[in-house]
Design an enzyme around this catalytic site. Structure first.
Site, PDB file in Angstrom:
ATOM      1  N   ARG A  73      25.062  22.766   9.231  1.00 49.24           N
ATOM      2  CA  ARG A  73      25.523  21.562   8.783  1.00 49.24           C
ATOM      3  C   ARG A  73      25.632  20.479   9.848  1.00 49.24           C
ATOM      4  NH1 ARG A  73      30.290  22.989   8.715  1.00 49.24           N
ATOM      5  NH2 ARG A  73      31.516  21.869   9.974  1.00 49.24           N
TER       6      ARG A  73
ATOM      7  N   TYR B  68      23.281  -0.684  -8.384  1.00 48.04           N
ATOM      8  CA  TYR B  68      23.316   0.430  -9.264  1.00 48.04           C
ATOM      9  C   TYR B  68      24.089   1.071 -10.029  1.00 48.04           C
ATOM     10  CZ  TYR B  68      22.536   5.435  -9.485  1.00 48.04           C
ATOM     11  OH  TYR B  68      22.773   6.963 -10.046  1.00 48.04           O
TER      12      TYR B  68
ATOM     13  N   ASP C 179      21.209  -1.565   0.823  1.00 51.89           N
ATOM     14  CA  ASP C 179      20.448  -0.461  -0.026  1.00 51.89           C
ATOM     15  C   ASP C 179      19.016  -0.855  -0.358  1.00 51.89           C
ATOM     16  OD1 ASP C 179      19.423   1.266  -1.613  1.00 51.89           O
ATOM     17  OD2 ASP C 179      21.235   1.557  -3.126  1.00 51.89           O
TER      18      ASP C 179
ATOM     19  N   LYS D 197      13.854   8.254  -4.360  1.00 48.10           N
ATOM     20  CA  LYS D 197      12.903   7.325  -5.246  1.00 48.10           C
ATOM     21  C   LYS D 197      11.573   7.461  -4.257  1.00 48.10           C
ATOM     22  CE  LYS D 197      16.514   6.860  -7.763  1.00 48.10           C
ATOM     23  NZ  LYS D 197      17.720   7.278  -7.053  1.00 48.10           N
TER      24      LYS D 197
END
Length: 396
Positions: free
Chosen positions: A57, A109, A183, A208
């Site tokens: 992690r 979004y 973004d 994306k």
């Protein structure tokens, strides 16, 4: 070279994507392709004295390779990978405290809108939405406790282009401590580099274009400031929204063809958009690459072209939109964007269904608004598919 008057790209992007962080000397084997390290823990020669990694992690060789490459592509210094774009956003918002205030662009979004309204505000953080194409409106919503500015450009799904530099200056003029976030999912660092316009954090849904193969869900954040990076690294480890080594490998692999893919997306979407704007059943086309786009000149100053995602308004209402989308044969009716395959969706019922109805109406997200993601198919085939769907919808 600059194309159609857009911002000229610096040479070397493809070279950076292929080589940054990929040095074979990192690995004893000299592997040219970075290996997938799936280990969750790493042997230490002495207590609390790890060689480099201690727990998956906190850090992983495959993830670190990707993060180094992402930072280089963005002209940044520190890269952070997350399990999803919303995982990245959630971690970024954890930089804030109860009582803080965020200014966010109104057209955003649907998942981010839902996160802000239904989750972040419950944590005692205020959110104000504003039309970021109007600086006066933005300035009016700033408060004494404003600590963050969040924007997408171009926006989703109305494709408004926001002046990153102007918004950043506006925020920093009020307080140097305000964190400005952009973004950049729609454009990638190949077509736009927000850090060069005064942004503090660039955030991505790597799902994306950056991955581009619709087979991995991931997010990222890239920064230059060392202190901000320290805070994000702590949160990345403390909150644990980290990606798997396999997904890191997939995205790192995909970055090697990003320049080629974005060039084709850019070229094909403009061909399709120009065809759509002449169609008798199309009322308007929102594509920043078209001269009639309201912020076209701004787009040319801060972008190196536009990607494959854009929207258009067709004649009719929900009945016609449903018929049109269900008649497509090459375009796939599905959410998401940025893959090699072309997608079509109805934001009002799909990606932006969670946005309050009154806000959708104010933004223009109607049942006649269609969002396309132009893939890597031949554009002529895509145009024929759209024409087939129009005929199936409107023929008597």
């Amino acid at each position: 070279m600059a194309q159609n008057g857009f911002l000229e790209q610096k040479p070397g992007f493809a070279t950076i994507a292929i080589h940054a962080g990929q040095e074979p000397e990192k690995w004893k084997s000299g592997a040219v392709v970075p290996p997938i390290v799936t280990a969750t823990t790493f042997k230490q020669p002495a207590p609390a004295e790890p060689i480099e990694f201690e727990y998956g992690r906190s850090g992983n060789p495959t993830r670190n390779t990707l993060e180094e490459c992402l930072a280089a592509l963005e002209d940044g210094k520190h890269g952070f990978a997350f399990a999803s774009g919303l995982g990245a956003a959630t971690t970024i918002y954890s930089l804030l405290s109860a009582g803080d205030h965020v200014v966010c662009c109104d057209d955003v979004y649907g998942g981010i809108n839902r996160l802000f309204r239904n989750v972040v505000q419950r944590m005692g953080i205020e959110i104000s939405f504003a039309d970021f194409t109007n600086l006066e409106k933005v300035e009016k919503v700033f408060q004494a406790n404003t600590k963050m500015v969040w924007m997408e450009t171009p926006t989703n799904p109305m494709m408004k282009v926001i002046d990153i530099g102007a918004i950043s200056k506006l925020a920093k003029k009020r307080s140097s401590d305000i964190i400005v976030v952009v973004d950049n999912t729609f454009l990638t660092p190949y077509l736009q580099k927000p850090l060069n316009f005064g942004t503090d954090i660039v955030v991505y849904s790597l799902t994306k274009y950056m991955n581009g193969h619709s087979d991995a869900i991931m997010g990222a954040a890239i920064v230059r400031d060392d202190k901000l990076a320290e805070r994000l690294r702590f949160l990345q480890n403390a909150m644990g929204a980290v990606p798997s080594p396999m997904d890191c490998y997939l995205v790192n692999r995909s970055l090697k063809t990003l320049a080629l893919r974005m060039e084709q997306h850019k070229k094909s979407s403009l061909i399709v958009a120009n065809w759509l704007k002449k169609h008798p059943q199309v009322l308007s086309v929102m594509h920043p690459g078209l001269p009639e786009h309201p912020q076209h000149e701004l787009a040319r100053r801060q972008m190196s072209g536009h990607s494959g995602v854009f929207s258009f308004v067709m004649a009719g209402g929900l009945k016609e939109s449903r018929k049109f989308l269900m008649s497509l044969q090459i375009f796939i009716l599905a959410e998401s964007l940025g893959g090699y395959e072309s997608l079509a969706e109805l934001p009002s019922l799909m990606t932006h269904a969670s946005v309050p109805a009154e806000q959708r109406a104010e933004l223009g997200i109607t049942d006649s608004l269609i969002r396309l993601s132009i893939g890597l198919e031949d554009p002529e085939d895509l145009i024929n598919d759209l024409e087939h769907a129009f005929k199936a919808t409107f023929s008597k």
